[in-house]
Design an enzyme around this catalytic site. Structure first.
Site, short mmCIF file in Angstrom:
data_model
loop_
_atom_site.label_atom_id
_atom_site.label_comp_id
_atom_site.label_asym_id
_atom_site.label_seq_id
_atom_site.Cartn_x
_atom_site.Cartn_y
_atom_site.Cartn_z
N TYR A 187 0.85 -1.19 0.00
CA TYR A 187 0.00 0.00 0.00
C TYR A 187 0.89 1.23 0.00
O TYR A 187 1.83 1.33 0.79
CB TYR A 187 -0.88 -0.02 1.26
N ASP A 282 9.26 2.78 0.01
CA ASP A 282 8.21 3.46 0.75
C ASP A 282 8.40 3.09 2.22
O ASP A 282 8.00 2.02 2.67
CB ASP A 282 6.83 3.02 0.23
N LYS A 310 4.25 9.03 9.26
CA LYS A 310 4.01 8.48 10.59
C LYS A 310 5.01 8.99 11.66
O LYS A 310 4.80 10.04 12.23
CB LYS A 310 4.00 6.95 10.52
C1 PLP Z 1 3.75 1.98 3.45
C2 PLP Z 1 2.71 3.05 3.46
N1 PLP Z 1 2.75 4.00 2.52
C3 PLP Z 1 1.85 5.00 2.49
C4 PLP Z 1 0.84 5.08 3.43
C5 PLP Z 1 -0.14 6.21 3.40
O1 PLP Z 1 0.08 7.06 4.47
P1 PLP Z 1 -1.10 8.00 5.02
O2 PLP Z 1 -2.12 7.12 5.63
O3 PLP Z 1 -0.40 8.91 5.99
O4 PLP Z 1 -1.62 8.76 3.84
C6 PLP Z 1 0.78 4.12 4.43
C7 PLP Z 1 -0.28 4.16 5.45
O5 PLP Z 1 -0.44 3.31 6.27
C8 PLP Z 1 1.74 3.07 4.44
O6 PLP Z 1 1.71 2.12 5.38
#
Ligand code: PLP
Length: 470
Positions: A187, A282, A310
């Site tokens: 994700y 990511d 985060k």
């Molecule tokens: C690996 C990863 N990338 C991107 C995101 C998206 O982040 P946000 O929820 O702050 O938009 C998340 C969210 O959990 C994530 O775990």
């Protein structure tokens, strides 16, 4: 028993049974444990949560502002939170939980840390938003750049989704190519190009993709199974000279916890270099969680670009993307690739991030996370097996997960073999025992510096009981 982090004693375990005292319970030198009495447990009710959630459903789609919170995949009444402190949280019915979600990752030093709160109060005296440069941005940027091996320049944004949107545009701008490879079950936020086999909330709802995403938006997104290098090689073979970037979670958290094979990470670094393709880690979830320098430091593999979120906001809304200077200098206004944000570099978010990273940098932080998380996952797996369940799982530093299947789990297809109905019963049972895990089989768990040995022991004891019942 007390543990020591950088000379600081944590987890003194002073019992305290009144809810009021939690407000004062988590000073740095004496985090105080709340006791859940037998009487309180008998009275476990979610009546107020139910009322609030029913009202919310009339006001917000599904009663929430982010889907997994609605407990759709585990069923039952979602809990509505009143407050958090350290490793614990309290719902509006007064139930107390040991929390392994940590606001989905940010709370790595514990919720509502006293030093972070004090620093926020100081910053707030000067205002809540400037919409102009401030010194705090320099401080956090310097901290991020010195910590994360691939980052020579950084751009702060407001969420992980924004970070991934920005980094994708940048990779396309820099390479002059449009195709990207992402992995099934990874994700990268909810922007259109990434909503293909996106794990987590999308999988939880049983939506392979989302209506509303135009075909054109995902046309350039190629997918491959995680940990499968030959699938990646085939894509490079059939799309020669077309692939701008590979993006991946270096440890997957959004299909449950899935560790990469080292040879897989090595191979994608090699193939991207050979093909003029950018490698994007990511690290929204893994950044500052697996180690201070993230997954890339932990595995010793340096990508071209990295996204963060985060933890670097310490519980306030933040994201970031960064990488080699020559690539980052394409970002406006240094270069032509446009990306902007009204609240980006917000002073409160920068403050919470700075103080969270300061704490994490203290000697012993990651050793402590490793120690307690290992104990937790071993205890859960042992208890599950002892009760006769098919179960497997793993952990790295303060990130962990388990599946109700014999495993091994190398990718999302393997993860889907997990008995999700059993997980739902386990989740509900643990909730009633005062332990809060993410309400989906397809989410990783998180520990924090505020989790005590006592928390871990209580969690394992609860799991032993619940495993007998499900
Ligand atoms: C690996 C990863 N990338 C991107 C995101 C998206 O982040 P946000 O929820 O702050 O938009 C998340 C969210 O959990 C994530 O775990």
């Amino acid at each position: 028993m007390a543990a020591t982090i950088g000379g600081i004693s944590v987890g003194l375990g002073i019992p305290c049974s009144t809810k009021l005292s939690k407000r004062f319970s988590s000073s740095r030198s004496s985090r105080v444990r709340m006791a859940v009495t037998v009487e309180e447990k008998k009275n476990f009710t979610l009546k107020k949560s139910e009322e609030a959630f029913n009202a919310a459903k009339e006001l917000m789609p599904g009663g929430v502002n982010s889907p997994v919170r609605a407990f759709k995949s585990v069923g039952g009444q979602p809990i509505v939170i009143d407050s958090v402190k350290g490793s614990h949280m309290w719902d509006i019915d007064g139930n107390e939980y040991i929390d392994y979600v940590g606001s989905w990752g940010p709370a790595i030093i514990g919720h509502a840390d006293d030093e972070v709160l004090a620093a926020l109060a100081e910053t707030m005296k000067k205002g809540t938003s400037f919409g102009a440069p401030c010194l705090l941005e320099n401080t956090l940027a310097e901290m991020v750049i010195s910590a994360v091996p691939s980052i020579e320049m950084v751009r702060f944004v407001n969420s992980g989704t924004e970070a991934c949107m920005g980094v994708l545009r940048l990779a396309r701008a820099f390479t002059g190519r449009e195709r990207i490879i992402k992995f099934e079950g990874c994700y990268h936020g909810h922007a259109d190009p990434f909503l293909v086999k996106a794990g987590s909330g999308v999988a939880t709802l049983g939506l392979p993709d989302s209506p509303g995403v135009p075909k054109g938006a995902t046309y350039e997104t190629l997918t491959a199974p995680y940990n499968d290098i030959s699938a990646v090689e085939n894509l490079f073979e059939s799309q020669k000279g077309e692939i701008a970037a590979i993006i991946l979670e270096p440890v997957v958290g959004n299909s449950g916890f899935i560790a990469p094979k080292l040879e897989f990470l090595d191979a994608i670094r090699k193939i991207t270099k050979e093909n003029g393709t950018l490698l994007i880690f990511d690290e929204v979830m893994t950044g500052f969680r697996l180690s201070y320098g993230g997954a890339q430091e932990y595995f010793g593999i340096t990508p071209d670009l990295t996204t963060l979120g985060k933890i670097i906001g310490g519980g306030l809304p933040v994201g970031a993307y960064g990488g080699r200077r020559e690539i980052m200098e394409m970002v406006a206004p240094a270069g032509p690739m446009y990306q902007a944000g009204t609240l980006s570099g917000n002073p409160l978010a920068m403050t919470a991030g700075i103080h969270t990273l300061k704490r994490l940098k203290e000697p012993g932080s990651y050793e402590y996370l490793d120690k307690i998380t290992k104990k937790l996952i071993q205890g859960i797996l042992d208890a599950g097996k002892k009760a006769g369940h098919a179960i497997c799982g793993g952990y790295i530093s303060g990130m962990f997960g388990f599946f109700f299947t014999d495993g091994p789990v190398y990718n999302f297809e393997d993860a889907k073999k997990s008995d999700a109905a059993k997980f739902a019963r386990f989740h509900r049972g643990m909730l009633e025992e005062g332990v809060y895990f993410a309400p989906s089989q397809f989410e990783a768990g998180f520990t924090s510096l505020a989790h005590t040995s006592e928390d871990i022991q209580r969690t394992i004891a609860a799991a032993e009981k619940v495993f007998q019942q499900i």
